[in-house]
Write a protein that holds these residues in place. Structure first.
Motif, short mmCIF file in Angstrom:
data_model
loop_
_atom_site.label_atom_id
_atom_site.label_comp_id
_atom_site.label_asym_id
_atom_site.label_seq_id
_atom_site.Cartn_x
_atom_site.Cartn_y
_atom_site.Cartn_z
N TRP A 9 0.82 -1.21 0.00
CA TRP A 9 0.00 0.00 0.00
C TRP A 9 0.86 1.26 0.00
O TRP A 9 0.56 2.23 -0.70
CB TRP A 9 -0.94 0.00 1.20
N ALA A 13 1.13 4.23 -2.94
CA ALA A 13 1.00 5.66 -2.63
C ALA A 13 2.23 6.42 -3.10
O ALA A 13 2.13 7.53 -3.64
CB ALA A 13 0.80 5.85 -1.13
N LEU A 16 2.12 7.07 -6.90
CA LEU A 16 1.18 8.14 -7.24
C LEU A 16 1.78 9.51 -6.95
O LEU A 16 1.69 10.44 -7.77
CB LEU A 16 -0.11 7.97 -6.44
N ALA A 122 -7.32 14.96 -6.19
CA ALA A 122 -7.69 13.59 -6.55
C ALA A 122 -6.54 12.62 -6.28
O ALA A 122 -6.75 11.53 -5.72
CB ALA A 122 -8.10 13.53 -8.02
N VAL A 123 -5.33 13.02 -6.65
CA VAL A 123 -4.16 12.16 -6.45
C VAL A 123 -3.92 11.93 -4.96
O VAL A 123 -3.65 10.80 -4.52
CB VAL A 123 -2.90 12.78 -7.11
N ASN A 124 -4.03 12.97 -4.16
CA ASN A 124 -3.78 12.83 -2.72
C ASN A 124 -4.87 12.03 -2.02
O ASN A 124 -4.59 11.33 -1.06
CB ASN A 124 -3.62 14.20 -2.07
N ILE A 125 -6.11 12.16 -2.50
CA ILE A 125 -7.17 11.32 -1.94
C ILE A 125 -6.86 9.85 -2.20
O ILE A 125 -7.00 9.00 -1.31
CB ILE A 125 -8.54 11.71 -2.53
N ALA A 126 -6.41 9.55 -3.42
CA ALA A 126 -6.06 8.17 -3.77
C ALA A 126 -4.89 7.68 -2.92
O ALA A 126 -4.90 6.55 -2.40
CB ALA A 126 -5.71 8.07 -5.26
N ALA A 127 -3.85 8.53 -2.75
CA ALA A 127 -2.69 8.14 -1.95
C ALA A 127 -3.07 7.96 -0.49
O ALA A 127 -2.61 7.02 0.18
CB ALA A 127 -1.59 9.19 -2.09
N TRP A 129 -5.99 7.14 0.67
CA TRP A 129 -6.78 5.91 0.77
C TRP A 129 -5.86 4.70 0.83
O TRP A 129 -6.07 3.77 1.62
CB TRP A 129 -7.73 5.80 -0.41
N CYS A 130 -4.82 4.70 -0.01
CA CYS A 130 -3.86 3.59 0.00
C CYS A 130 -3.20 3.47 1.38
O CYS A 130 -3.09 2.37 1.93
CB CYS A 130 -2.78 3.80 -1.06
#
Length: 311
Positions: A9, A13, A16, A122-127, A129-130
């Protein structure tokens, strides 16, 4: 294994963050945006924080050997402290740059800033979440996670500043947004340095009161006194205890030790407790508290005795 899942995980992150950071640096210079450059600098620290966390996790899993009798578990705390100090150093640099830009604001490309910041959200939300899937009870992982969360808030502030510049032409909004990021960075940095510092100073965990723990130990049947009581954390989430326990002259030292260790494990989550258990000398019953602790060559730490004398 949980450690392998955590590493996967964190690695996702990291990928990304690094990919988007490269894009953001280019756009920051094109738009002359200090807020975007601040976000890019913070993303660089994010990448370093995650990479350091991954390295510390690998090091912490090395077996105990040679002079490293605890292994390398505190490598994770070194990583957490480095992350906190990095946030504080970046905050100082960004503050200096922002003061200059507040006094003499450059032309800022509001539309570029807005679009890039929204993509960054968007990128930081994805990171984030990971990283939320990893074990955040580890101060090491939590340190890297705080970098990502601070960056997410920073991108939101940057997006707002881009919209303000685009609609009103107020260029100083860019530097103001950057200062909001700085405040968040200082808050996270101070928290990490304080938490890791407590572990390095071998303070008791914040959720454990040594006096309460010691009182519970001395309340066990047959226990006369507990002294040289020390509670510290080997690494985040791993409390350790050592103590000298004196029991009644006719008491069963082994039974008392097992009983206390079971209670410490069940009530306080202390699975590593080293107890030296001896029979109390006869003079202790008459000597009072002044004699407490004289059983050790250099007594130190908490001393607790039962109020009623033992005969």
């Amino acid at each position: 294994m949980a450690e392998d899942a955590d590493r996967r995980w964190l690695s996702l992150a990291l990928a990304l963050i690094v990919a988007y950071m490269a894009v953001e640096v280019v756009v920051a210079f094109a738009a002359q945006s200090m807020a975007l450059l601040a976000d890019a600098a913070h993303m660089l620290s994010d990448a370093g924080a995650i990479a350091l966390a991954l390295w510390a996790m690998k090091l912490a899993n090395r077996p105990v050997r040679g002079r490293f009798t605890y292994g390398f578990k505190r490598a994770e705390i070194l990583s957490a402290q480095a992350n906190g100090l990095t946030l504080l150093l970046l905050s100082a640099w960004l503050t200096y740059e922002n003061i200059e830009r507040l006094l003499d604001p450059p032309e800022v490309g509001g539309s570029l800033v807005l679009v890039t910041a929204l993509a960054g959200v968007a990128v930081n939300i994805a990171a984030a979440w990971c990283m939320s899937k990893a074990n955040r009870s580890s101060l090491n992982v939590e340190g890297a996670f705080q970098h990502i969360i601070t960056d997410l808030y920073g991108f939101i502030a940057t997006a707002v500043s881009g919209a303000v510049v685009m609609t009103t032409g107020f260029a100083r909004a860019d530097s103001i947004a950057s200062m909001i990021v700085v405040v968040l960075m200082v808050r996270s940095g101070v928290s990490l340095v304080r938490a890791s510092g407590r572990i390095f100073l071998e303070a008791a965990p914040v959720d454990l009161d040594p006096s309460d723990v010691g009182s519970g130990m001395v309340s066990h049947d047959g226990v006369v006194e507990v002294h040289d009581l020390h509670i510290w954390e080997l690494t985040s989430g791993q409390p350790v205890l050592s103590a000298h326990v004196l029991v009644e002259a006719d008491g069963d030292c082994h039974a008392v030790r097992k009983s206390i260790q079971a209670t410490l494990r069940a009530d306080h989550g202390i699975t590593h407790a080293t107890l030296e258990v001896d029979h109390a000398p006869e003079r202790l019953a008459e000597a009072g508290a002044a004699e407490a602790g004289q059983h050790c060559e250099e007594p130190h730490g908490t001393v607790l005795r039962k109020e009623s004398p033992v005969h």
